[in-house]
Design a protein around this motif. Structure first.
Motif: not given
Length: 134
Positions: A15-19, A41-43, A47-52, A63-65
């Motif tokens: 997902i772009r732009n921390t959305q 994420a540590d920041d 969002l480092m990972q989500a499962s749905l 989120d994009a990294f």
């Protein structure tokens, strides 16, 4: 987590732009997604990972990294995620109410499905179909 898929293919969206969190809320509203797991994420922001789970299928996202190869800002691609559902019109209407745009209006198709397509607010395409009711 015991409720994760152990075989098959699971789409993993970037997902772009921390959305990422907004994407989770959209998928809950649009497709009745159930969020199974999230990892920040540590920041503390991304969002480092989500499962749905959506309609008994699995979807993962983050989120994009840009600092991680493979999780940078996605390029436009020719991918469409398909949902086989019980009522195409209801699912498309719910997605539109949540913020999706119709890219192919729902109609009866020659292959026997009532079918349409939407694009979610994050640029991902979704096709939605159900058997034509007699």
């Amino acid at each position: 987590m015991a409720d994760r898929p152990t075989s098959g293919i699971t789409p993993f969206l970037v997902i772009r732009n921390t959305q990422g969190r907004e994407a989770l809320a959209f998928y809950e509203a649009a497709f009745a997604a159930v969020i199974v797991e999230t990892n920040v994420a540590d920041d503390g922001v991304r969002l480092m990972q989500a499962s749905l789970r959506i309609n008994e299928g699995w979807l993962m996202l983050c989120d994009a990294f840009p600092e991680w190869r493979g999780h940078a800002e996605p390029e436009p691609a020719g991918i469409t995620l398909h949902l086989q559902v019980d009522d195409t019109d209801a699912w498309v209407n719910r997605a539109v109410a949540a913020g999706a745009d119709v890219t192919m209006p729902v109609a009866d198709q020659f292959w026997g499905d009532r079918y349409g397509q939407v694009r979610d607010p994050f640029g991902h395409s979704w096709s939605i179909g159900s058997p034509i009711k007699a």
